[in-house]
Design a protein around this motif. Structure first.
Motif, short mmCIF file in Angstrom:
data_model
loop_
_atom_site.label_atom_id
_atom_site.label_comp_id
_atom_site.label_asym_id
_atom_site.label_seq_id
_atom_site.Cartn_x
_atom_site.Cartn_y
_atom_site.Cartn_z
N GLU A 74 0.75 -1.28 -0.08
CA GLU A 74 0.02 -0.01 -0.21
C GLU A 74 0.84 1.32 -0.06
O GLU A 74 0.60 2.31 -0.74
CB GLU A 74 -0.90 0.14 1.26
CG GLU A 74 -1.87 -1.04 1.22
CD GLU A 74 -2.86 -0.85 0.07
OE1 GLU A 74 -3.23 0.43 -0.44
OE2 GLU A 74 -3.71 -1.71 -0.50
N TRP A 90 -8.23 5.88 2.11
CA TRP A 90 -7.18 5.50 2.28
C TRP A 90 -6.37 6.43 3.30
O TRP A 90 -5.74 5.93 4.08
CB TRP A 90 -6.29 5.38 0.83
CG TRP A 90 -5.13 4.47 0.91
CD1 TRP A 90 -4.92 3.27 0.51
CD2 TRP A 90 -3.75 4.98 1.29
NE1 TRP A 90 -3.78 2.76 0.63
CE2 TRP A 90 -2.72 3.72 1.21
CE3 TRP A 90 -3.10 6.22 1.76
CZ2 TRP A 90 -1.67 3.99 1.46
CZ3 TRP A 90 -1.78 6.28 1.98
CH2 TRP A 90 -0.95 5.28 1.87
N THR A 292 -8.25 -0.35 2.67
CA THR A 292 -9.04 -0.48 1.45
C THR A 292 -10.55 -0.84 1.72
O THR A 292 -11.00 -1.01 2.65
CB THR A 292 -8.47 -1.77 0.42
OG1 THR A 292 -8.12 -2.59 1.48
CG2 THR A 292 -7.17 -1.03 0.08
#
Ligand SMILES: O=P(O)(O)OC[C@H]1O[C@](O)(CO)[C@@H](O)[C@@H]1O
Length: 387
Positions: A74, A90, A292
């Motif tokens: 990520e 996010w 997410t």
């Protein structure tokens, strides 16, 4: 993902999501510094994180802690981007992960290891007059008609979601009483929960304090009236301000044990027995703190969702992760936005962010005309089901 509306961002001046970073987070960091005697290096790390999130870019360094591989991927995908350009979901999730890093929550050789930065705020709610009033109301349900009791327990779990402490960080006087239910699929919810078979009902918890207390009362009712076990899914570690962990459930049971009302102490006793006997399974999963949405949940959790009788998702963040934190047309049917979910799902949520789906067009027009900020105040709620 292709075919889906664009993400809600934090770049638009005047938007709610931007205000979370520019107005709520400075208060949140000040609260942490006031609540704990953090040494200079931790205080400096928290202040540096705040400054970075307001005007900086995402560093290439992976924030520490468990599931390092997920966070490595990520971080790699977002490193170098200005915070302003990140999707809201996010960015918020990453911000809380970085708070845990700053306060050394996962540093095994730090005295601050395992110290929940939000524990003082959670404790204050567990000791507060509003929870007292909730427990008085619970005790008063004794002897109520079963249909009325069931409705009351569902609504308590629904409106309990108003009490999240992140929302209250910069809205200390926000309403705590029930408001308008914009969509009410509760008949469909009960039809699924009452279905035959011994598959579990899964309740994915949201906040500690008043909300988890109401959720535990609902769980007790599901155990009493259902034909299978119940799973209560919790965060594996502190996350958004008041997210419930296993520790928070145990603290709540202790409060219920000490209550003057016998029905409340009885609730605590039944829940402890149910945990010991395996009818109530407390579970945690790393996916609940991923940055997410649930379209990308790990396959083991997706399998659990697919085989459950019903998954009840609590709260605004779970709602954002379920439908996708995107610029949906609010009249998009819930069953379309949540259609990908691997099993029957019910969302119980008070609206505290811009997102909404499944709103009847006439009702939407009226809401927008009467109270333009209706999506943000926690005074409108949703009970939505995808079978
Ligand atoms: O506790 P909940 O219901 O998931 O809400 C989380 C809150 O935090 C937010 O993410 C904004 O900080 C909003 O979605 C909501 O106000």
């Amino acid at each position: 993902m292709p075919g889906l509306p664009p993400h809600i961002g934090i770049d638009r001046p005047g938007s709610f999501s931007r205000s979370v970073f520019h107005e709520r987070h400075p208060v949140l960091i000040a609260n942490l510094l006031g609540d704990h005697p953090y040494p200079p290096h931790i205080a400096e790390a928290l202040e540096a994180l705040l400054a970075e999130s307001l005007a900086g870019t995402v560093p290439p360094r992976t924030p520490g802690g468990p599931e390092i591989h997920t966070w490595h991927l990520e971080t790699e995908a977002h490193a170098g981007l200005p915070w302003d350009s990140l999707p809201f979901l996010w960015a918020e999730s990453y911000f809380y992960r970085r708070i845990l890093r700053a306060v050394e929550y996962h540093h095994y050789d730090s005295p601050w290891c395992g110290v929940d930065p939000f524990a003082p705020q959670k404790r204050a709610q567990l000791d507060g007059p509003e929870l007292r009033a909730d427990l008085d109301a619970y005790a008063a349900l004794e002897g109520a008609h079963p249909d009325d009791r069931r409705r009351a327990l569902l609504l308590a779990a629904l409106w309990g979601n108003q009490a999240d402490l992140g929302f209250r960080t910069d809205n200390p006087d926000a309403s705590t009483s029930a408001g308008e239910i914009v969509a009410d699929d509760s008949d469909a919810l009960w039809a699924l929960a009452d279905g035959p078979g011994d598959a579990p009902v899964i309740v994915v918890a949201d906040n500690a304090g008043r909300e988890i207390t109401a959720d535990l009362a609902l769980v007790d009712h599901l155990l009493e009236t259902g034909t299978g076990p119940v799973e209560l899914h919790l965060k594996p570690h502190p996350y958004f301000v008041s997210d419930a962990t296993g520790r928070d459930v145990l603290d709540t049971l202790d409060v219920l044990d000490r209550d003057p009302h016998e029905p409340v102490r009885g609730l605590a006793g039944r829940l402890r027995d149910a945990i010991r006997l395996g009818w109530l399974r407390l579970r945690a999963h790393g996916a609940y703190v991923h940055p997410t949405d649930y379209r990308t949940i790990p396959s083991d959790l997706a399998d659990d969702f697919a085989t459950a009788k019903l998954v009840i998702l609590k709260g605004d963040l779970n709602y954002r992760r379920l439908v996708g934190d995107r610029q949906w047309d609010p009249t998009t049917p819930f069953s379309e936005a949540a259609g990908y979910f691997p099993g029957p799902v019910a969302a119980l949520r008070t609206a505290k962010s811009d997102l909404a789906v499944g709103v009847d067009p006439a009702r939407l027009a009226k809401l927008d005309a009467d109270a333009p900020d209706w999506r943000l105040t926690g005074t409108r709620a949703f009970i939505q089901v995808k079978a």
